[in-house]
Scaffold this motif. Structure first.
Motif, PDB file in Angstrom:
ATOM      1  N   ALA A 126      10.162  13.224 -15.168  1.00  0.00           N
ATOM      2  CA  ALA A 126       8.808  12.530 -15.051  1.00  0.00           C
ATOM      3  C   ALA A 126       7.829  13.667 -14.879  1.00  0.00           C
ATOM      4  O   ALA A 126       7.721  14.491 -14.300  1.00  0.00           O
ATOM      5  CB  ALA A 126       8.715  11.570 -14.158  1.00  0.00           C
ATOM      6  N   GLY A 127       6.532  13.423 -16.041  1.00  0.00           N
ATOM      7  CA  GLY A 127       5.564  14.180 -15.773  1.00  0.00           C
ATOM      8  C   GLY A 127       4.539  13.465 -14.800  1.00  0.00           C
ATOM      9  O   GLY A 127       4.931  12.537 -14.169  1.00  0.00           O
ATOM     10  N   ALA A 128       3.421  14.310 -14.984  1.00  0.00           N
ATOM     11  CA  ALA A 128       2.257  13.830 -13.673  1.00  0.00           C
ATOM     12  C   ALA A 128       1.992  12.094 -13.818  1.00  0.00           C
ATOM     13  O   ALA A 128       1.828  11.484 -12.737  1.00  0.00           O
ATOM     14  CB  ALA A 128       0.985  14.471 -13.939  1.00  0.00           C
ATOM     15  N   GLY A 129       1.725  11.635 -15.179  1.00  0.00           N
ATOM     16  CA  GLY A 129       1.410  10.094 -15.385  1.00  0.00           C
ATOM     17  C   GLY A 129       2.598   9.300 -14.676  1.00  0.00           C
ATOM     18  O   GLY A 129       2.092   8.483 -13.933  1.00  0.00           O
ATOM     19  N   ILE A 130       3.652   9.243 -14.944  1.00  0.00           N
ATOM     20  CA  ILE A 130       4.580   8.486 -14.696  1.00  0.00           C
ATOM     21  C   ILE A 130       5.057   8.595 -13.227  1.00  0.00           C
ATOM     22  O   ILE A 130       5.314   7.706 -12.682  1.00  0.00           O
ATOM     23  CB  ILE A 130       6.050   8.691 -15.565  1.00  0.00           C
ATOM     24  N   ARG A 131       5.007   9.824 -12.613  1.00  0.00           N
ATOM     25  CA  ARG A 131       5.244  10.369 -11.356  1.00  0.00           C
ATOM     26  C   ARG A 131       4.259   9.472 -10.451  1.00  0.00           C
ATOM     27  O   ARG A 131       4.682   9.080  -9.323  1.00  0.00           O
ATOM     28  CB  ARG A 131       5.219  11.917 -11.107  1.00  0.00           C
ATOM     29  N   ASN A 132       3.061   9.306 -10.857  1.00  0.00           N
ATOM     30  CA  ASN A 132       2.128   8.770 -10.071  1.00  0.00           C
ATOM     31  C   ASN A 132       2.238   7.288 -10.119  1.00  0.00           C
ATOM     32  O   ASN A 132       2.078   6.652  -8.988  1.00  0.00           O
ATOM     33  CB  ASN A 132       0.655   9.159 -10.766  1.00  0.00           C
ATOM     34  N   LEU A 133       2.823   6.723 -11.367  1.00  0.00           N
ATOM     35  CA  LEU A 133       2.905   5.279 -11.124  1.00  0.00           C
ATOM     36  C   LEU A 133       4.095   4.801 -10.255  1.00  0.00           C
ATOM     37  O   LEU A 133       3.933   4.127  -9.712  1.00  0.00           O
ATOM     38  CB  LEU A 133       3.137   4.749 -12.559  1.00  0.00           C
ATOM     39  N   LEU A 134       5.058   5.691 -10.384  1.00  0.00           N
ATOM     40  CA  LEU A 134       6.291   5.570  -9.561  1.00  0.00           C
ATOM     41  C   LEU A 134       6.049   5.588  -7.976  1.00  0.00           C
ATOM     42  O   LEU A 134       6.434   4.817  -7.206  1.00  0.00           O
ATOM     43  CB  LEU A 134       7.304   6.280  -9.927  1.00  0.00           C
ATOM     44  N   ASN A 135       5.053   6.613  -7.629  1.00  0.00           N
ATOM     45  CA  ASN A 135       4.654   6.814  -6.634  1.00  0.00           C
ATOM     46  C   ASN A 135       3.815   5.608  -5.782  1.00  0.00           C
ATOM     47  O   ASN A 135       3.963   5.281  -4.648  1.00  0.00           O
ATOM     48  CB  ASN A 135       3.799   8.146  -6.318  1.00  0.00           C
ATOM     49  N   ILE A 136       2.936   5.263  -6.705  1.00  0.00           N
ATOM     50  CA  ILE A 136       2.209   3.991  -6.121  1.00  0.00           C
ATOM     51  C   ILE A 136       3.078   2.929  -6.031  1.00  0.00           C
ATOM     52  O   ILE A 136       3.021   2.168  -5.002  1.00  0.00           O
ATOM     53  CB  ILE A 136       1.038   3.472  -7.381  1.00  0.00           C
ATOM     54  N   TYR A 137       4.021   2.499  -7.021  1.00  0.00           N
ATOM     55  CA  TYR A 137       4.854   1.542  -6.740  1.00  0.00           C
ATOM     56  C   TYR A 137       5.725   1.667  -5.351  1.00  0.00           C
ATOM     57  O   TYR A 137       5.803   0.651  -4.825  1.00  0.00           O
ATOM     58  CB  TYR A 137       5.936   1.561  -7.918  1.00  0.00           C
ATOM     59  N   ARG A 138       6.188   2.655  -5.187  1.00  0.00           N
ATOM     60  CA  ARG A 138       7.151   3.258  -3.938  1.00  0.00           C
ATOM     61  C   ARG A 138       6.033   2.804  -2.890  1.00  0.00           C
ATOM     62  O   ARG A 138       6.325   2.115  -1.634  1.00  0.00           O
ATOM     63  CB  ARG A 138       7.240   4.541  -3.813  1.00  0.00           C
ATOM     64  N   SER A 139       4.657   3.309  -2.937  1.00  0.00           N
ATOM     65  CA  SER A 139       3.973   3.104  -1.680  1.00  0.00           C
ATOM     66  C   SER A 139       3.576   1.767  -1.313  1.00  0.00           C
ATOM     67  O   SER A 139       3.523   1.457   0.021  1.00  0.00           O
ATOM     68  CB  SER A 139       2.652   3.740  -1.817  1.00  0.00           C
ATOM     69  N   PHE A 140       3.566   1.064  -2.471  1.00  0.00           N
ATOM     70  CA  PHE A 140       3.040  -0.647  -2.070  1.00  0.00           C
ATOM     71  C   PHE A 140       4.681  -1.376  -1.789  1.00  0.00           C
ATOM     72  O   PHE A 140       4.361  -2.337  -1.298  1.00  0.00           O
ATOM     73  CB  PHE A 140       2.381  -1.235  -3.296  1.00  0.00           C
TER      74      PHE A 140
END
Ligand code: AMP
Ligand code: TRP
Length: 334
Positions: A241-255
């Motif tokens: 995953a590049g920066a965009g998808i990594r960020n969306l996955l990260n937000i998903y995990r955090s919430f």
């Protein structure tokens, strides 16, 4: 009985638009730990006087009350944690001055935040340079052992520790050395319109697609996620995953609180649209109760005043004891 819980101190500036990075990097960890620590959470309004991203239509005082209401709406319980406004406890700028007499200038000129902010303006206020000294005073006044913050604050907590260490070794033990507490997920959420830069409160004011505010309504949340920058493909490849998808996955995990494996299994190979829909739904569900509690609390002026007065009293009592001890050590008393 003595209180064996760790003392935790942190704060947020009442400036810009408070966003989901502030939530996952700071507010949520404060709330999650509040039964285990003695938490002191400050609205750092004196720091906000240095901010270039103050809401033009609101006074700092108004914004400070909003941030205090947000602390409560996110789940901080004033019976368990101390909540107060920095400008209502004069020991903060007072100890900061004392530290300024001890801190070498070079420690401050090399701070990354100072260098980048000083570059943005022709007329650099002195307080931009001494900002980390006031932050050190905030923390060291209360013998805080841990400081739960996002990744970007690491250097500021390290300098607070250095200031404590230098003072202790010159004058004898006066201060507890604080540790930054930075979460694995959620401590560095990137911008939704530009996932290679950190989500920031100031850019959020000028750029609608940049961030999601904690109090955004469901339509705004869904719209921002729908427009969020992804990678160049069409389906999620967790490994690459590049920066965009990594960020969306990260937000998903955090919430969601899901592990890396769970979140990977859920989305690997699925279309970007699936990830975006599930993420938008998760954020809407998580933020809706905060938003309604926030609106309710803003209307409760007297209650909010009571919480802040009680917080101010405790913060003042604890911090004046520390200042008295410092003045004694420095030989300013008798
Ligand atoms: P500030 O917005 O600078 O007042 O930061 C308030 C708190 O939120 C600090 O603990 C920051 O480290 C944290 N924070 C700010 N931006 C982010 C971000 N993009 N991701 C995670 N934490 C953040
Ligand atoms: N500098 C911090 C930020 O911008 C805010 C802050 C001021 C703070 N004093 C503090 C954070 C003390 C933790 C502890 O996010």
């Amino acid at each position: 009985m003595t209180d064996k819980r760790l003392r935790s101190f942190s704060g947020i500036q009442p400036s810009g638009k408070i966003h989901i990075g502030n939530y996952t990097g700071a507010l949520k960890p404060w709330v999650d730990a509040q039964d285990e620590v003695d938490g002191i959470y400050c609205v750092v309004d004196l720091h906000a006087l240095t901010a270039s991203d103050r809401e033009p239509r609101k006074s700092v005082g108004e914004q400070s009350r909003e941030v205090a209401a947000l602390y409560l709406a996110c789940g901080l319980d004033p019976k368990a944690s101390t909540i107060f406004l920095q400008s209502e406890v004069w020991t903060h700028p007072y100890l900061s001055w004392v530290f300024e007499t001890q801190v070498p200038l070079g420690w401050l000129t090399r701070m990354t935040q100072f260098k980048s902010k000083a570059n943005e303006t022709d007329s650099v206020p002195t307080a931009l340079l001494t900002y980390p000294v006031l932050q050190a005073a905030d923390i060291l006044l209360y013998d805080a052992e841990i400081v739960p913050v996002g990744e970007d604050q690491k250097q500021h907590i390290e300098i607070a520790r250095d200031i404590a260490q230098r003072f202790n070794s010159t004058y004898g033990s006066a201060f507890v050395l604080p540790e930054p507490k930075i979460g694995v997920h959620g401590s560095r959420i990137m911008a939704l319109d530009e996932p290679t830069v950190k989500m920031s409160k100031s850019r959020a004011l000028v750029n609608r697609g940049h961030s999601i505010g904690i109090t955004d309504d469901p339509d705004a949340i869904s719209r921002t996620i729908r427009r969020a920058v992804t990678d160049s493909g069409t389906s999620v490849d967790v490994q690459n995953a590049g920066a965009g998808i990594r960020n969306l996955l990260n937000i998903y995990r955090s919430f969601s609180g899901e592990s890396d494996q769970e979140a990977s299994a859920r989305f690997d190979g699925k279309g970007y649209g699936v990830l975006k829909n599930e993420l938008a739904e998760l954020l809407v569900d998580a933020l809706a109760p905060i938003r309604s509690e926030y609106q309710r609390l803003l209307a409760e002026r007297l209650y909010l005043n009571d919480v802040l007065n009680e917080g101010q009293e405790r913060a003042f009592r604890l911090s004046t004891e520390k200042v008295a001890c410092v003045l004694e050590i420095l030989g300013l008393r008798g």
